[in-house]
Design a protein around this motif. Structure first.
Motif, PDB file in Angstrom:
ATOM      1  N   TRP A 160     -22.848  -5.301  18.198  1.00  0.00           N
ATOM      2  CA  TRP A 160     -22.093  -6.093  19.128  1.00  0.00           C
ATOM      3  C   TRP A 160     -20.559  -6.392  18.882  1.00  0.00           C
ATOM      4  CZ3 TRP A 160     -24.451  -7.281  23.552  1.00  0.00           C
ATOM      5  CH2 TRP A 160     -25.839  -7.139  23.742  1.00  0.00           C
ATOM      6  N   ARG A 161     -19.710  -6.299  19.895  1.00  0.00           N
ATOM      7  CA  ARG A 161     -18.394  -6.936  19.888  1.00  0.00           C
ATOM      8  C   ARG A 161     -18.207  -7.696  21.166  1.00  0.00           C
ATOM      9  NH1 ARG A 161     -19.380  -5.375  15.510  1.00  0.00           N
ATOM     10  NH2 ARG A 161     -18.011  -3.916  14.247  1.00  0.00           N
ATOM     11  N   SER A 162     -17.228  -8.609  21.032  1.00  0.00           N
ATOM     12  CA  SER A 162     -16.897  -9.305  22.328  1.00  0.00           C
ATOM     13  C   SER A 162     -15.107  -9.188  22.452  1.00  0.00           C
ATOM     14  CB  SER A 162     -16.946 -10.753  22.231  1.00  0.00           C
ATOM     15  OG  SER A 162     -16.554 -11.509  23.347  1.00  0.00           O
ATOM     16  N   GLY A 163     -14.759  -8.939  23.498  1.00  0.00           N
ATOM     17  CA  GLY A 163     -13.279  -8.555  23.785  1.00  0.00           C
ATOM     18  C   GLY A 163     -12.843  -8.940  25.132  1.00  0.00           C
ATOM     19  N   THR A 164     -11.650  -8.717  25.365  1.00  0.00           N
ATOM     20  CA  THR A 164     -10.886  -8.710  26.581  1.00  0.00           C
ATOM     21  C   THR A 164     -10.398  -7.728  27.051  1.00  0.00           C
ATOM     22  OG1 THR A 164     -10.088 -11.051  25.992  1.00  0.00           O
ATOM     23  CG2 THR A 164      -9.102 -10.559  27.733  1.00  0.00           C
ATOM     24  N   VAL A 165     -10.772  -7.315  28.462  1.00  0.00           N
ATOM     25  CA  VAL A 165     -10.054  -6.307  29.253  1.00  0.00           C
ATOM     26  C   VAL A 165      -8.518  -6.275  29.304  1.00  0.00           C
ATOM     27  CG1 VAL A 165     -10.224  -4.819  31.276  1.00  0.00           C
ATOM     28  CG2 VAL A 165     -12.281  -5.852  30.424  1.00  0.00           C
ATOM     29  N   THR A 166      -7.981  -5.262  28.779  1.00  0.00           N
ATOM     30  CA  THR A 166      -6.347  -5.303  28.818  1.00  0.00           C
ATOM     31  C   THR A 166      -5.859  -4.393  29.843  1.00  0.00           C
ATOM     32  OG1 THR A 166      -6.367  -3.657  27.131  1.00  0.00           O
ATOM     33  CG2 THR A 166      -6.178  -6.082  26.525  1.00  0.00           C
ATOM     34  N   ALA A 167      -6.818  -3.199  30.065  1.00  0.00           N
ATOM     35  CA  ALA A 167      -6.210  -2.230  31.183  1.00  0.00           C
ATOM     36  C   ALA A 167      -7.450  -1.315  31.715  1.00  0.00           C
ATOM     37  CB  ALA A 167      -5.384  -1.294  30.430  1.00  0.00           C
ATOM     38  N   VAL A 168      -7.388  -1.196  33.033  1.00  0.00           N
ATOM     39  CA  VAL A 168      -8.570  -0.121  33.452  1.00  0.00           C
ATOM     40  C   VAL A 168      -7.776   1.148  33.710  1.00  0.00           C
ATOM     41  CG1 VAL A 168      -9.492   0.593  35.661  1.00  0.00           C
ATOM     42  CG2 VAL A 168      -9.299  -2.023  35.103  1.00  0.00           C
ATOM     43  N   ARG A 169      -8.195   2.089  32.797  1.00  0.00           N
ATOM     44  CA  ARG A 169      -7.928   3.213  32.490  1.00  0.00           C
ATOM     45  C   ARG A 169      -7.995   4.405  33.833  1.00  0.00           C
ATOM     46  NH1 ARG A 169      -6.924   4.724  26.765  1.00  0.00           N
ATOM     47  NH2 ARG A 169      -7.395   6.725  27.306  1.00  0.00           N
ATOM     48  N   ARG A 170      -8.985   4.388  34.210  1.00  0.00           N
ATOM     49  CA  ARG A 170      -9.403   5.199  35.466  1.00  0.00           C
ATOM     50  C   ARG A 170     -11.023   4.731  36.026  1.00  0.00           C
ATOM     51  NH1 ARG A 170     -10.379  11.349  32.340  1.00  0.00           N
ATOM     52  NH2 ARG A 170     -11.432  10.322  30.548  1.00  0.00           N
ATOM     53  N   ARG A 171     -11.102   5.264  36.876  1.00  0.00           N
ATOM     54  CA  ARG A 171     -12.625   5.249  37.607  1.00  0.00           C
ATOM     55  C   ARG A 171     -12.932   6.650  38.202  1.00  0.00           C
ATOM     56  NH1 ARG A 171     -12.864  -0.549  38.896  1.00  0.00           N
ATOM     57  NH2 ARG A 171     -10.607  -1.499  38.937  1.00  0.00           N
ATOM     58  N   TRP A 172     -14.162   6.702  38.228  1.00  0.00           N
ATOM     59  CA  TRP A 172     -15.001   7.891  38.999  1.00  0.00           C
ATOM     60  C   TRP A 172     -16.415   7.275  39.306  1.00  0.00           C
ATOM     61  CZ3 TRP A 172     -14.223   8.032  33.533  1.00  0.00           C
ATOM     62  CH2 TRP A 172     -15.158   7.983  32.873  1.00  0.00           C
ATOM     63  N   ALA A 173     -16.952   8.040  40.143  1.00  0.00           N
ATOM     64  CA  ALA A 173     -18.056   7.983  40.816  1.00  0.00           C
ATOM     65  C   ALA A 173     -19.039   7.254  39.837  1.00  0.00           C
ATOM     66  CB  ALA A 173     -18.791   8.893  41.360  1.00  0.00           C
ATOM     67  N   GLY A 174     -19.265   5.671  39.955  1.00  0.00           N
ATOM     68  CA  GLY A 174     -20.205   5.024  39.208  1.00  0.00           C
ATOM     69  C   GLY A 174     -19.622   4.412  37.855  1.00  0.00           C
ATOM     70  N   ALA A 175     -18.395   4.945  37.628  1.00  0.00           N
ATOM     71  CA  ALA A 175     -18.030   4.372  36.272  1.00  0.00           C
ATOM     72  C   ALA A 175     -16.496   3.892  36.139  1.00  0.00           C
ATOM     73  CB  ALA A 175     -18.077   5.335  35.131  1.00  0.00           C
ATOM     74  N   THR A 176     -16.240   2.855  35.163  1.00  0.00           N
ATOM     75  CA  THR A 176     -15.036   2.396  34.993  1.00  0.00           C
ATOM     76  C   THR A 176     -14.650   2.300  33.593  1.00  0.00           C
ATOM     77  OG1 THR A 176     -15.127   0.936  37.157  1.00  0.00           O
ATOM     78  CG2 THR A 176     -13.295   0.436  35.294  1.00  0.00           C
ATOM     79  N   GLU A 177     -13.550   3.151  33.314  1.00  0.00           N
ATOM     80  CA  GLU A 177     -13.074   3.318  31.855  1.00  0.00           C
ATOM     81  C   GLU A 177     -12.041   2.253  31.647  1.00  0.00           C
ATOM     82  OE1 GLU A 177     -12.086   7.097  29.703  1.00  0.00           O
ATOM     83  OE2 GLU A 177     -10.280   6.458  30.425  1.00  0.00           O
ATOM     84  N   LEU A 178     -12.146   1.279  30.344  1.00  0.00           N
ATOM     85  CA  LEU A 178     -11.026   0.404  30.250  1.00  0.00           C
ATOM     86  C   LEU A 178     -10.530   0.531  28.850  1.00  0.00           C
ATOM     87  CD1 LEU A 178     -14.074  -2.179  31.051  1.00  0.00           C
ATOM     88  CD2 LEU A 178     -12.323  -1.379  32.613  1.00  0.00           C
ATOM     89  N   ASP A 179      -9.600  -0.336  28.416  1.00  0.00           N
ATOM     90  CA  ASP A 179      -9.134  -0.619  27.325  1.00  0.00           C
ATOM     91  C   ASP A 179      -9.576  -2.174  26.736  1.00  0.00           C
ATOM     92  OD1 ASP A 179      -7.826   1.658  26.400  1.00  0.00           O
ATOM     93  OD2 ASP A 179      -5.989   1.088  27.237  1.00  0.00           O
ATOM     94  N   VAL A 180     -10.090  -2.327  25.919  1.00  0.00           N
ATOM     95  CA  VAL A 180     -10.599  -3.807  25.528  1.00  0.00           C
ATOM     96  C   VAL A 180     -10.180  -4.212  24.095  1.00  0.00           C
ATOM     97  CG1 VAL A 180     -12.757  -5.077  24.920  1.00  0.00           C
ATOM     98  CG2 VAL A 180     -12.595  -3.548  27.072  1.00  0.00           C
ATOM     99  N   ASP A 181      -9.422  -5.354  24.069  1.00  0.00           N
ATOM    100  CA  ASP A 181      -8.775  -5.751  22.746  1.00  0.00           C
ATOM    101  C   ASP A 181      -9.925  -6.678  22.256  1.00  0.00           C
ATOM    102  OD1 ASP A 181      -6.623  -4.201  23.138  1.00  0.00           O
ATOM    103  OD2 ASP A 181      -5.208  -5.828  23.682  1.00  0.00           O
TER     104      ASP A 181
END
Length: 361
Positions: free
Chosen positions: A4-25
């Motif tokens: 387990w890890r807990s973090g904060t979204v810093t950026a949305v990198r890209r999206r495609w059908a049904g998914a969202t790619e993120l940077d998390v610090d």
């Protein structure tokens, strides 16, 4: 177990059908690449706190390369619009008894508009079905098929040996418009149609999506232990049996490679030899591309000879298939190798698609 890890979204990198790619610090300053499925957890935005399952990423496993968002604990998504206290919106539970099990409408259950049709369906009416070990074969099979039959309606059956959510696959997102639809079967979910078994999914492909051809392969990722029986692609043989049971025509896409550094996957992979040679009890047509390097061709012929007592080995011409593969709307990659690095692998998949196209006439 879960890391387990807990973090904060810093950026949305890209999206495609049904998914969202993120940077998390993370609090310790580490930055992780993460993936969220908005239909399950909500749609993260910068500043959101997220809970992550980071195990596969921290272990350096090749599948995915992501930490996975388990929850947005401070901003939960709303309940779905349809009431879930009845079966009117479906009661098919996928990824059963896991914390993120979705409840979906099965294509053949009582609340489905297709229930009556599928209750009476018994046969695939001779529909050719290409069976493949890896998800990476999907765009190559499709390229070969559409090279000769550009108007053929092709359905994809997503089995549950790899990624369960169809949304994980950028390949599927990139093939939008090229497929008649995706049917997610077993524990897999997120397709255009949901089916509880491969058998009902195949019938749905034929009678609901009106497919001329179907392709069966697991989602992205592949579990392998280096043993004869310990790999998720063993299900290819079971798929052959299902297709034959339902009156379809199984066409085997072989995993052939001259580039894989592991001896068990060079020539014809032991995955194909076990699945078709030991698991498939019904006969299939196993496709070999013509024009392989002579040494590789001889190795393939020797490996397949023991399978010829049950299956028909079909050699298919490959003229024009390289151009079809290079015109694919999605990038071709298997085990980190592209088309030129593992040409035989993609050529074999495209040849299986070409052969299936001949069976639609």
């Amino acid at each position: 177990m879960v890391r387990w890890r807990s973090g904060t979204v810093t950026a949305v990198r890209r999206r495609w059908a049904g998914a969202t790619e993120l940077d998390v610090d993370l609090p310790d300053g580490t930055r992780l690449r993460a993936l969220a499925y908005p239909a399950l957890v909500g749609d993260p935005e910068p500043g959101d706190r997220v809970l992550l399952n980071a195990g596969a990423l921290l272990m350096g496993l090749g599948t995915g390369g992501y930490a996975l968002v388990v929850a947005l604990p401070d901003r939960l998504p709303p309940d779905p619009p349809q009431a879930l206290d009845t079966r009117d919106a479906g009661h098919l539970v996928k990824a059963r008894y896991t914390p993120l099990q979705p409840i979906l409408l099965g294509v053949d259950e009582e609340a489905s508009p297709h229930h009556e049709l599928l209750a009476a369906a018994e046969s695939l009416d001779g529909m050719p079905v290409v069976t493949a070990d890896l998800h990476s074969a999907l765009p190559a099979v499709l390229a070969g098929l559409h090279a000769d039959a550009p108007d053929a309606r092709v359905a994809y059956l997503l089995t549950d040996g790899g990624a369960l959510p169809a949304w994980f696959s950028r390949t599927l997102a990139g093939l939008a418009g090229r497929l008649a639809g995706t049917v997610s079967v077993g524990q897999a979910f997120g397709g255009d149609l949901e089916a509880s078994t491969l058998h009902s999914g195949l019938l749905a492909a034929r009678h609901v999506l009106h497919a001329d051809v179907a392709i069966v392969a697991q989602g992205p990722g592949n579990l392998g232990t280096g043993t004869r029986w310990g790999f998720s692609g063993v299900a290819v043989g079971e798929a052959v049996n299902a297709v034959a049971t339902l009156g379809g025509r199984p066409v085997g896409s072989l995993r052939i490679s001259a580039a894989d550094p592991r001896p068990r996957h060079r020539g014809v992979s032991h995955h194909s030899l076990t699945a078709y040679g030991r698991v498939a009890l019904a006969p299939a047509e196993l496709v070999v591309p013509d024009g392989l390097d002579p040494a590789l061709a001889a190795e393939v012929d020797t490996a397949l000879a023991p399978l010829a007592h049950r299956h028909r080995i079909v050699t298919v011409p490959t003229d024009g298939l390289d151009a079809a593969l290079r015109a694919s709307p999605v990038g071709l990659s298997t085990m980190g190798r592209g088309l030129d690095a593992d040409h035989a692998y993609f050529l074999a998949a495209a040849a299986a698609g070409r052969y299936a196209a001949t069976l639609t006439h």
